[in-house]
Design a protein around this motif. Structure first.
Motif, PDB file in Angstrom:
ATOM      1  N   VAL A  85       0.837  -1.205   0.000  1.00  0.00           N
ATOM      2  CA  VAL A  85       0.000   0.000   0.000  1.00  0.00           C
ATOM      3  C   VAL A  85       0.871   1.255   0.000  1.00  0.00           C
ATOM      4  N   ALA A 144       1.789   1.710  -3.556  1.00  0.00           N
ATOM      5  CA  ALA A 144       0.622   2.171  -4.324  1.00  0.00           C
ATOM      6  C   ALA A 144       0.409   3.671  -4.161  1.00  0.00           C
ATOM      7  N   GLU A 145       0.601   4.166  -2.953  1.00  0.00           N
ATOM      8  CA  GLU A 145       0.368   5.586  -2.683  1.00  0.00           C
ATOM      9  C   GLU A 145       1.341   6.497  -3.415  1.00  0.00           C
ATOM     10  N   ARG A 187      -0.837   1.877  -9.982  1.00  0.00           N
ATOM     11  CA  ARG A 187      -1.411   2.079  -8.647  1.00  0.00           C
ATOM     12  C   ARG A 187      -2.485   1.028  -8.363  1.00  0.00           C
ATOM     13  N   THR A 188      -3.328   0.772  -9.359  1.00  0.00           N
ATOM     14  CA  THR A 188      -4.390  -0.227  -9.214  1.00  0.00           C
ATOM     15  C   THR A 188      -3.791  -1.609  -8.920  1.00  0.00           C
ATOM     16  N   TRP A 209      -0.912  -2.357  -7.420  1.00  0.00           N
ATOM     17  CA  TRP A 209      -0.372  -2.441  -6.053  1.00  0.00           C
ATOM     18  C   TRP A 209      -1.490  -2.461  -5.014  1.00  0.00           C
ATOM     19  N   TYR A 210      -2.577  -1.747  -5.272  1.00  0.00           N
ATOM     20  CA  TYR A 210      -3.727  -1.835  -4.350  1.00  0.00           C
ATOM     21  C   TYR A 210      -4.348  -3.225  -4.404  1.00  0.00           C
ATOM     22  N   HIS A 246      -2.202  -5.453  -2.373  1.00  0.00           N
ATOM     23  CA  HIS A 246      -2.440  -5.184  -0.946  1.00  0.00           C
ATOM     24  C   HIS A 246      -3.753  -5.821  -0.486  1.00  0.00           C
ATOM     25  N   GLU A 247      -4.804  -5.604  -1.261  1.00  0.00           N
ATOM     26  CA  GLU A 247      -6.113  -6.155  -0.897  1.00  0.00           C
ATOM     27  C   GLU A 247      -6.084  -7.686  -0.903  1.00  0.00           C
ATOM     28  N   ALA A 302     -12.789  -1.752  -0.321  1.00  0.00           N
ATOM     29  CA  ALA A 302     -12.527  -2.219  -1.683  1.00  0.00           C
ATOM     30  C   ALA A 302     -13.791  -2.711  -2.378  1.00  0.00           C
ATOM     31  N   ASP A 311     -12.847   3.271   6.223  1.00  0.00           N
ATOM     32  CA  ASP A 311     -11.553   3.896   5.979  1.00  0.00           C
ATOM     33  C   ASP A 311     -10.965   4.445   7.284  1.00  0.00           C
TER      34      ASP A 311
END
Length: 190
Positions: free
Chosen positions: A28, A31-32, A40-41, A43-44, A47-48, A107, A135
């Motif tokens: 994450v 991703a940031e 970015r998508t 890496w998210y 992470h998810e 997500a 969040d």
């Protein structure tokens, strides 16, 4: 006298969970650092997916622990130390369940959630308030998790470096080969 150890399956689950956390957290952060887009998508998604995997691992660990009692704490540990260790473990399990649940709530808010691009897990109807709440809990939970992991690792380091009481060995396989080779060396020197 042999050290009472966790079962090999419990040890494996512990170390696989630790390894997954070591991957999950940097994903994450990476991703940031990318602008919105496919990198970015990706890496998210990683992470998810790791978050879902950690959730499943923790469920497996809790199920195993429910069916198999952990080894007793050593007698030299006082009541306060045992209480703090038990509290830290319980809070780690709780946070490691809450974090993936709130992550999934974010997500899956109005969309499917891919798990390593192998399976699309169902999302749910978009709910802005639920996403914001999840969040907030997820962001706050990360700092709780960092603190609990720090305490867990610091306590382990204290037991290894200061106490030298074998607490880490409880979560490691028994080292037969090293012990046998030491005994052979002694026999050969005679």
């Amino acid at each position: 006298m042999p050290i009472p150890r966790y079962h090999g399956f419990a040890q494996a689950l512990h170390w696989v969970t630790a390894g997954a956390l070591c991957l999950l957290l940097p994903f994450v952060w990476v991703a940031e650092n990318f602008p919105p887009g496919p990198i970015r998508t990706f890496w998210y998604m990683a992470h998810e997916s790791m978050g879902i995997s950690v959730f499943l691992l923790v469920l497996m660990r809790l199920t195993w622990r429910w069916r198999h009692r952990p080894p007793p704490y050593p007698r030299h540990m006082g009541t306060a130390q045992r209480w703090v260790a038990s509290l830290n473990h319980a809070l780690l399990y709780a946070v490691l369940l809450v974090m993936p649940i709130t992550g999934y709530m974010m997500a899956g808010n109005g969309q499917w959630v891919p798990w390593f691009r192998l399976v699309n897990l169902p999302g749910f109807a978009h709910n802005e308030a639920l996403g914001i709440t999840a969040d907030g809990i997820h962001v706050a939970g990360q700092f709780v998790l960092y603190g609990l992991i720090f305490l867990h690792v610091a306590a382990t380091a204290w037991h290894v470096a200061v106490r030298r009481d074998g607490m880490l060995e409880r979560m490691l396989p028994e080292q037969y080969a090293a012990q046998n080779s030491d005994e052979q060396d002694v026999e050969e020197k005679k």
